[in-house]
Design a protein around this motif. Structure first.
Motif, PDB file in Angstrom:
ATOM      1  N   TYR A  40       0.829  -1.196   0.000  1.00  0.00           N
ATOM      2  CA  TYR A  40       0.000   0.000   0.000  1.00  0.00           C
ATOM      3  C   TYR A  40       0.871   1.256   0.000  1.00  0.00           C
ATOM      4  CZ  TYR A  40      -3.214   3.598   1.733  1.00  0.00           C
ATOM      5  OH  TYR A  40      -3.943   4.749   1.900  1.00  0.00           O
ATOM      6  N   THR A  41       1.978   1.193   0.744  1.00  0.00           N
ATOM      7  CA  THR A  41       2.879   2.340   0.797  1.00  0.00           C
ATOM      8  C   THR A  41       3.472   2.629  -0.574  1.00  0.00           C
ATOM      9  OG1 THR A  41       3.445   1.771   3.091  1.00  0.00           O
ATOM     10  CG2 THR A  41       4.891   3.315   1.961  1.00  0.00           C
ATOM     11  N   SER A  42       3.918   1.584  -1.263  1.00  0.00           N
ATOM     12  CA  SER A  42       4.460   1.769  -2.613  1.00  0.00           C
ATOM     13  C   SER A  42       3.399   2.323  -3.554  1.00  0.00           C
ATOM     14  CB  SER A  42       5.004   0.440  -3.152  1.00  0.00           C
ATOM     15  OG  SER A  42       6.100  -0.013  -2.384  1.00  0.00           O
ATOM     16  N   TYR A  43       2.156   1.874  -3.366  1.00  0.00           N
ATOM     17  CA  TYR A  43       1.051   2.381  -4.186  1.00  0.00           C
ATOM     18  C   TYR A  43       0.869   3.883  -3.982  1.00  0.00           C
ATOM     19  CZ  TYR A  43      -3.761   3.918  -4.801  1.00  0.00           C
ATOM     20  OH  TYR A  43      -4.869   4.662  -5.105  1.00  0.00           O
ATOM     21  N   LEU A  44       0.929   4.332  -2.729  1.00  0.00           N
ATOM     22  CA  LEU A  44       0.750   5.757  -2.460  1.00  0.00           C
ATOM     23  C   LEU A  44       1.808   6.595  -3.171  1.00  0.00           C
ATOM     24  CD1 LEU A  44      -0.158   5.834   1.356  1.00  0.00           C
ATOM     25  CD2 LEU A  44      -1.674   6.331  -0.569  1.00  0.00           C
ATOM     26  N   PHE A  45       3.055   6.133  -3.123  1.00  0.00           N
ATOM     27  CA  PHE A  45       4.113   6.882  -3.790  1.00  0.00           C
ATOM     28  C   PHE A  45       3.910   6.902  -5.302  1.00  0.00           C
ATOM     29  CE2 PHE A  45       6.690   5.877   0.125  1.00  0.00           C
ATOM     30  CZ  PHE A  45       6.773   7.193   0.559  1.00  0.00           C
ATOM     31  N   GLY A  78       1.252   9.457  -6.384  1.00  0.00           N
ATOM     32  CA  GLY A  78       1.672  10.847  -6.394  1.00  0.00           C
ATOM     33  C   GLY A  78       1.263  11.638  -5.165  1.00  0.00           C
ATOM     34  N   ILE A  79       1.791  12.851  -5.086  1.00  0.00           N
ATOM     35  CA  ILE A  79       1.621  13.698  -3.906  1.00  0.00           C
ATOM     36  C   ILE A  79       0.159  14.051  -3.643  1.00  0.00           C
ATOM     37  CG2 ILE A  79       2.025  15.791  -5.257  1.00  0.00           C
ATOM     38  CD1 ILE A  79       3.045  15.183  -1.565  1.00  0.00           C
ATOM     39  N   ASP A  80      -0.620  14.251  -4.702  1.00  0.00           N
ATOM     40  CA  ASP A  80      -2.026  14.617  -4.493  1.00  0.00           C
ATOM     41  C   ASP A  80      -2.785  13.513  -3.768  1.00  0.00           C
ATOM     42  OD1 ASP A  80      -1.651  17.056  -5.670  1.00  0.00           O
ATOM     43  OD2 ASP A  80      -2.484  16.482  -7.612  1.00  0.00           O
ATOM     44  N   LYS A  81      -2.492  12.263  -4.093  1.00  0.00           N
ATOM     45  CA  LYS A  81      -3.134  11.137  -3.426  1.00  0.00           C
ATOM     46  C   LYS A  81      -2.718  11.080  -1.956  1.00  0.00           C
ATOM     47  CE  LYS A  81      -5.452   7.255  -3.077  1.00  0.00           C
ATOM     48  NZ  LYS A  81      -6.933   7.234  -3.150  1.00  0.00           N
ATOM     49  N   VAL A  82      -1.446  11.299  -1.698  1.00  0.00           N
ATOM     50  CA  VAL A  82      -0.956  11.287  -0.320  1.00  0.00           C
ATOM     51  C   VAL A  82      -1.630  12.393   0.490  1.00  0.00           C
ATOM     52  CG1 VAL A  82       1.073  11.549   1.153  1.00  0.00           C
ATOM     53  CG2 VAL A  82       1.259  10.275  -1.002  1.00  0.00           C
ATOM     54  N   LEU A  83      -1.697  13.588  -0.078  1.00  0.00           N
ATOM     55  CA  LEU A  83      -2.332  14.709   0.612  1.00  0.00           C
ATOM     56  C   LEU A  83      -3.817  14.446   0.859  1.00  0.00           C
ATOM     57  CD1 LEU A  83      -0.663  17.662  -1.314  1.00  0.00           C
ATOM     58  CD2 LEU A  83      -0.208  16.955   1.039  1.00  0.00           C
ATOM     59  N   LYS A  84      -4.464  13.829  -0.096  1.00  0.00           N
ATOM     60  CA  LYS A  84      -5.877  13.497   0.061  1.00  0.00           C
ATOM     61  C   LYS A  84      -6.079  12.547   1.233  1.00  0.00           C
ATOM     62  CE  LYS A  84      -9.868  11.487  -2.338  1.00  0.00           C
ATOM     63  NZ  LYS A  84     -10.351  10.819  -3.566  1.00  0.00           N
ATOM     64  N   LYS A  85      -5.190  11.556   1.352  1.00  0.00           N
ATOM     65  CA  LYS A  85      -5.308  10.592   2.453  1.00  0.00           C
ATOM     66  C   LYS A  85      -5.057  11.271   3.801  1.00  0.00           C
ATOM     67  CE  LYS A  85      -6.182   7.040   2.502  1.00  0.00           C
ATOM     68  NZ  LYS A  85      -7.516   6.401   2.631  1.00  0.00           N
ATOM     69  N   VAL A  86      -4.104  12.197   3.852  1.00  0.00           N
ATOM     70  CA  VAL A  86      -3.860  12.935   5.092  1.00  0.00           C
ATOM     71  C   VAL A  86      -5.113  13.709   5.483  1.00  0.00           C
ATOM     72  CG1 VAL A  86      -2.546  14.817   6.148  1.00  0.00           C
ATOM     73  CG2 VAL A  86      -1.359  13.094   4.767  1.00  0.00           C
ATOM     74  N   GLY A  87      -5.754  14.336   4.498  1.00  0.00           N
ATOM     75  CA  GLY A  87      -6.985  15.068   4.767  1.00  0.00           C
ATOM     76  C   GLY A  87      -8.097  14.158   5.256  1.00  0.00           C
TER      77      GLY A  87
END
Length: 250
Positions: free
Chosen positions: A170-175, A178-187
Motif C-alpha cells: 500500500y505504501t508503494s502504491y501511495l508513492f 503521487g503527492i495529491d493522493k498522499v495529501l488526500k489521504k492525510v486530509g
C-alpha cells in the motif's frame, strides 16, 4: 569476540567516506551467509567493538541504532575484519532469532534481479511473521521506548518502500499515485480523527490517530522531512519564550 588471526588493523585506520561512513557486510558465522549490509560511523563501530553487538548509523534518522534493539534479534559479534583497501568491513555474527530482515527473511538479500543469466530465481522461505514478532515486542516495551523507536522504524520502512517499491504494498502504491493522493489521504484521516474525537470514541481516536501518523510519515518521506525535524521544532516550542496559553508556534 573471536581471537584475531593474521594481520590486524587499529580501528582508527579504517577509511570512512566523505560522509564519515563505512559499509559493513554482516555475515552469519555458522553458515557464511550474508545477512545484511549496513553503514557505520566511528561511534557505531566503536560501540560494536565495545559491546560485542552490531551498531549502525541510520542515514535517514541520523543517529546510532543497535540491530535488534526492538525485535530482540540482536547480532553477537564474533569477528570484525576490514578489506585490503580498509574501506569496507566484514563482520561475522551469531544471529539471535530466526532472521535479520525486517520483511521476515533470514537474509536481507532475498530478491533476484530479473534477466540475470543463470539466476535460479528461487526466494528463501519466510523465516517469521514480522508483524507478530515486532508487534509482541512493542506490546512488552516500556511506554517511553515505544514512540521514538516505532516512529523511526516505520519511517525507515516507508523510506525503503519509496526507494524499492514492492508489488502489493500500500505504501508503494501511495508513492506511485503521487503527492495529491498522499495529501488526500492525510486530509481524510484528519477528518476521521475529528469525528472520533467529537464522538468521544477513544478506541476509534487511537486507531484513526495511528492512521493519520502513518500517512503523515508517508508525506514526510515524499517531502524530504524527517521525524527528527518535527521533534526539534517541538523542543524549541517547549522551551518557552511565549505565553503558555498560546497555541504552539504562536
Amino acid at each position: 569476540m573471536g581471537e584475531a588471526k593474521g594481520r590486524t588493523v587499529a580501528p582508527d585506520k579504517v577509511r570512512f567516506n566523505a560522509d564519515g561512513l563505512v559499509p559493513a557486510i554482516i555475515q552469519d558465522v555458522h553458515t557464511n551467509r550474508v545477512l545484511m549490509l549496513g553503514y557505520m560511523n566511528r561511534d557505531s563501530l566503536q560501540k560494536t567493538l565495545d559491546t560485542g553487538l552490531t551498531w549502525f548509523y541510520s542515514r535517514s534518522r541520523q543517529r546510532l541504532w543497535q540491530k535488534g534493539e526492538t525485535s530482540g534479534h540482536v547480532q553477537k559479534v564474533k569477528s570484525v575484519r576490514v578489506d585490503c583497501d580498509q574501506d569496507t568491513l566484514l563482520i561475522q555474527v551469531e544471529q539471535v532469532g530466526p532472521g535479520a530482515c525486517h520483511e521476515g527473511f533470514v537474509s536481507c538479500f532475498h530478491y533476484d534481479i530479473e534477466g540475470v543469466h543463470g539466476s535460479e530465481g528461487e526466494l528463501d522461505a519466510q523465516a517469521f511473521d514480522p508483524d507478530q514478532v515486532y508487534g509482541k515486542e512493542v506490546a512488552s516495551m516500556d511506554t517511553s521506548q515505544v514512540s521514538e523507536r516505532v516512529v523511526a522504524e516505520l519511517y525507515d520502512v516507508i523510506l525503503d518502500r519509496k526507494a524499492n517499491p514492492v508489488e502489493g504494498s500500500y505504501t508503494s502504491y501511495l508513492f506511485s499515485a503521487g503527492i495529491d493522493k498522499v495529501l488526500k489521504k492525510v486530509g481524510e484521516e484528519s477528518a476521521e480523527v475529528i469525528i472520533a474525537g467529537k464522538g468521544g470514541d477513544r478506541d476509534g481516536l487511537v486507531a484513526e490517530g495511528a492512521d493519520l501518523i502513518y500517512h503523515l510519515l508517508v508525506l514526510f518521506v515524499e517531502a524530504g522531512v524527517r521525524p527528527e525535524d518535527v521533534w526539534r521544532e517541538l523542543a524549541k516550542r517547549r522551551g518557552g519564550g511565549g505565553s503558555e496559553d498560546a497555541p504552539p508556534g504562536k
